[in-house]
Design a protein around this motif. Structure first.
Motif, PDB file in Angstrom:
ATOM      1  N   GLU A 152       0.768  -1.120  -0.004  1.00 60.38           N
ATOM      2  CA  GLU A 152      -0.232   0.108  -0.001  1.00 60.38           C
ATOM      3  C   GLU A 152       0.699   1.303  -0.024  1.00 60.38           C
ATOM      4  N   LEU A 153       0.235   2.158  -0.675  1.00 59.40           N
ATOM      5  CA  LEU A 153       0.960   3.691  -0.823  1.00 59.40           C
ATOM      6  C   LEU A 153      -0.169   4.531  -0.557  1.00 59.40           C
ATOM      7  N   SER A 154      -0.210   5.260   0.525  1.00 56.71           N
ATOM      8  CA  SER A 154      -1.538   5.866   1.028  1.00 56.71           C
ATOM      9  C   SER A 154      -1.320   7.396   0.067  1.00 56.71           C
ATOM     10  N   PRO A 155      -2.487   7.572  -0.673  1.00 55.59           N
ATOM     11  CA  PRO A 155      -2.636   8.782  -1.289  1.00 55.59           C
ATOM     12  C   PRO A 155      -2.857  10.186  -0.365  1.00 55.59           C
ATOM     13  N   ASN A 156      -3.421   9.911   0.700  1.00 54.83           N
ATOM     14  CA  ASN A 156      -3.470  10.961   1.622  1.00 54.83           C
ATOM     15  C   ASN A 156      -2.724  11.587   2.344  1.00 54.83           C
ATOM     16  N   MET A 157      -1.653  12.475   1.431  1.00 53.59           N
ATOM     17  CA  MET A 157      -0.566  13.364   1.910  1.00 53.59           C
ATOM     18  C   MET A 157      -0.754  14.766   1.855  1.00 53.59           C
ATOM     19  N   GLY A 158      -2.008  15.092   1.640  1.00 53.10           N
ATOM     20  CA  GLY A 158      -2.461  16.609   1.497  1.00 53.10           C
ATOM     21  C   GLY A 158      -2.702  17.036   3.014  1.00 53.10           C
ATOM     22  N   GLY A 159      -3.250  16.519   3.914  1.00 50.18           N
ATOM     23  CA  GLY A 159      -3.373  16.749   5.259  1.00 50.18           C
ATOM     24  C   GLY A 159      -2.222  17.088   5.759  1.00 50.18           C
ATOM     25  N   PRO A 160      -0.948  16.332   5.865  1.00 52.41           N
ATOM     26  CA  PRO A 160       0.292  16.236   6.465  1.00 52.41           C
ATOM     27  C   PRO A 160       0.798  17.577   5.794  1.00 52.41           C
ATOM     28  N   ALA A 161       0.814  17.674   4.682  1.00 52.87           N
ATOM     29  CA  ALA A 161       1.511  18.694   3.959  1.00 52.87           C
ATOM     30  C   ALA A 161       0.932  19.978   4.098  1.00 52.87           C
ATOM     31  N   PHE A 162      -0.362  20.190   4.188  1.00 53.10           N
ATOM     32  CA  PHE A 162      -0.920  21.424   4.539  1.00 53.10           C
ATOM     33  C   PHE A 162      -0.691  21.725   6.245  1.00 53.10           C
ATOM     34  N   ASP A 163      -0.558  21.034   6.881  1.00 53.76           N
ATOM     35  CA  ASP A 163      -0.421  20.997   8.448  1.00 53.76           C
ATOM     36  C   ASP A 163       1.051  21.641   8.492  1.00 53.76           C
ATOM     37  N   ALA A 164       2.034  20.997   7.540  1.00 55.20           N
ATOM     38  CA  ALA A 164       3.324  21.435   7.583  1.00 55.20           C
ATOM     39  C   ALA A 164       3.492  22.887   7.058  1.00 55.20           C
ATOM     40  N   VAL A 165       2.732  23.106   6.224  1.00 54.52           N
ATOM     41  CA  VAL A 165       2.947  24.727   5.849  1.00 54.52           C
ATOM     42  C   VAL A 165       2.367  25.503   7.057  1.00 54.52           C
ATOM     43  N   VAL A 166       1.377  25.110   7.448  1.00 57.64           N
ATOM     44  CA  VAL A 166       0.708  26.005   8.560  1.00 57.64           C
ATOM     45  C   VAL A 166       1.805  26.014   9.724  1.00 57.64           C
ATOM     46  N   ALA A 167       2.174  25.009  10.106  1.00 57.19           N
ATOM     47  CA  ALA A 167       3.164  24.879  11.394  1.00 57.19           C
ATOM     48  C   ALA A 167       4.466  25.716  10.976  1.00 57.19           C
ATOM     49  N   TYR A 168       4.850  25.803   9.768  1.00 57.75           N
ATOM     50  CA  TYR A 168       6.033  26.456   9.151  1.00 57.75           C
ATOM     51  C   TYR A 168       5.879  28.147   9.455  1.00 57.75           C
ATOM     52  N   LEU A 169       4.473  28.426   8.897  1.00 61.28           N
ATOM     53  CA  LEU A 169       4.218  29.730   8.883  1.00 61.28           C
ATOM     54  C   LEU A 169       4.108  30.336  10.149  1.00 61.28           C
ATOM     55  N   ASN A 170       3.679  29.346  11.230  1.00 61.48           N
ATOM     56  CA  ASN A 170       3.439  29.885  12.658  1.00 61.48           C
ATOM     57  C   ASN A 170       4.682  29.913  13.504  1.00 61.48           C
ATOM     58  N   GLY A 171       5.783  29.615  12.614  1.00 62.50           N
ATOM     59  CA  GLY A 171       7.279  29.539  13.215  1.00 62.50           C
ATOM     60  C   GLY A 171       7.768  28.244  13.891  1.00 62.50           C
ATOM     61  N   GLU A 172       7.118  27.290  13.653  1.00 60.18           N
ATOM     62  CA  GLU A 172       7.428  26.185  14.479  1.00 60.18           C
ATOM     63  C   GLU A 172       8.514  25.400  13.672  1.00 60.18           C
ATOM     64  N   THR A 173       9.391  24.478  14.322  1.00 67.33           N
ATOM     65  CA  THR A 173      10.526  23.688  13.680  1.00 67.33           C
ATOM     66  C   THR A 173       9.947  22.328  13.135  1.00 67.33           C
ATOM     67  N   LEU A 174      10.244  22.012  11.773  1.00 68.80           N
ATOM     68  CA  LEU A 174       9.439  20.934  11.459  1.00 68.80           C
ATOM     69  C   LEU A 174      10.741  19.756  11.168  1.00 68.80           C
ATOM     70  N   PRO A 175      10.175  18.474  11.152  1.00 69.07           N
ATOM     71  CA  PRO A 175      11.100  17.524  10.942  1.00 69.07           C
ATOM     72  C   PRO A 175      11.521  17.478   9.553  1.00 69.07           C
ATOM     73  N   ARG A 176      12.562  16.897   9.002  1.00 69.51           N
ATOM     74  CA  ARG A 176      13.084  16.801   7.820  1.00 69.51           C
ATOM     75  C   ARG A 176      11.994  15.775   7.143  1.00 69.51           C
ATOM     76  N   TRP A 177      11.597  14.926   7.616  1.00 67.33           N
ATOM     77  CA  TRP A 177      10.568  13.963   6.930  1.00 67.33           C
ATOM     78  C   TRP A 177       9.614  13.603   7.839  1.00 67.33           C
TER      79      TRP A 177
END
Ligand code: GZL
Length: 321
Positions: free
Chosen positions: A273-298
């Motif tokens: 299986e390869l999950s197609p549901n990567m939009g949510g985590p990607a948008f969460d990462a954008v919001v976290a970054y714009l809020n000044g949070e540090t993100l994991p590399r992966w």
């Protein structure tokens, strides 16, 4: 006196609430953001599911998504990124068709203060040029596929391999993972290997060439880097009078609905299986970054391996995705 305390408390609460907005805190959903999404193309059913999932997630969050279909050509994706930059988007999500050739345009995004999140396949560009990557572990997918085939054949199998898009991390890493495992078993060997570019047409054409190149009775299994190429290979095997899933075992990746139908038809044996549901985590990462949070590399997305015994329920669960 009590009324003064209450008024003070209310004023403090209002200051905190408005203060949060004043420092630019993003709504956690990303509502109101304009995000550019450069997608590889529409080469496979999985890719279409992935695209649909991202678009649906953006709509659910109130994100203004600018979508570009790269038609599997890097130059189209680079042009799309430059257009997003010119439009001054808040962030870019990139699903890169191949690993190399992204440094210049990612630097342009960085120079314009636009964060980039990589999704699905990887890039070789400097990690400082993107904020994180959301993806599955392609090497693990290859290892899982090989481990199943080893146990299904007691470590004795001549394998033909349908590779994905040349230069894509999905193809390179799945091949790496698969080869690492079969190298442990002297009876497991790949006797033919060629790219079908992740498409059904490509898979059928390459399988036809394999069946002409070697005695089909010497082929024990077909290992396909995605389900779509295997669906094409199944057509080729049937046209050659071969019983896929029986005469020649099959193992592939993506877990698209059609592979579960093939299992129910007796034509396929296993899919990773390869999950197609990567939009949510990607948008969460954008919001976290714009809020000044540090993100994991992966940011990993997980997937299992599926067989005919659960094909009916998986087909029902995934149809329409
Ligand atoms: C892997 C992805 C691959 C899919 C194919 O994450 O990039 O690309 O396995 C698609 O279906 O073409």
């Amino acid at each position: 006196m009590r009324s003064h305390k209450l008024l003070f408390s209310v004023l403090m609460l209002l200051l905190v609430v408005f203060g949060a907005f004043a420092v630019g805190a993003q709504d956690n959903s990303g509502a109101g953001l304009t995000i550019g999404f450069s997608q590889v193309g529409s080469e496979s059913a999985w890719r279409t599911s992935f695209t649909n999932a991202v678009i649906a997630e953006a709509e659910a969050r109130g994100i203004n998504l600018l979508f570009s279909d790269g038609q599997q050509r890097q130059e189209n994706q680079i042009a799309a990124l430059r257009s997003f930059i010119a439009q001054g988007v808040d962030a870019i999500i990139l699903a890169p068709v191949v690993e190399t050739g992204w440094d210049e345009v990612l630097q342009e995004a960085a120079d314009n203060g636009i964060p980039v999140v990589i999704v699905d396949r990887n890039v070789t560009a400097d990690e400082s040029l993107y904020v994180t990557r959301v993806s599955s572990d392609f090497v693990h997918e290859g290892r899982l596929a090989a481990a199943w085939l080893v146990q299904a054949t007691a470590g004795q199998c001549n394998i033909v391999e349908l590779q994905g898009t040349v230069g894509s991390s999905a193809a390179l890493d799945r091949q790496q993972g698969f080869n690492e495992v079969i190298a442990l078993f002297s009876g497991m060997q790949i006797i033919q290997s060629q790219s079908g570019d992740f498409t059904r047409t490509g898979g059928k054409e390459v399988m036809e060439s394999f069946l002409n190149a070697v005695d089909p009775s010497t082929i024990c299994a077909v290992w396909s880097h995605n389900d779509d190429m295997l669906i094409g290979a199944i057509e080729a095997m049937k046209e050659a009078g071969i019983d896929p899933g029986q005469d020649i075992l099959t193992i592939s990746v993506d877990a698209i609905p059609d592979i579960f139908q093939a299992m129910l038809d007796g034509d396929a044996n296993a899919t990773v299986e390869l999950s197609p549901n990567m939009g949510g985590p990607a948008f969460d990462a954008v919001v976290a970054y714009l809020n000044g949070e540090t993100l994991p590399r992966w940011i990993p997305v997980a997937g299992g391996i599926y067989f005919p015994d659960t094909a009916a329920e998986e087909l029902a669960r995934r149809s329409g995705s």
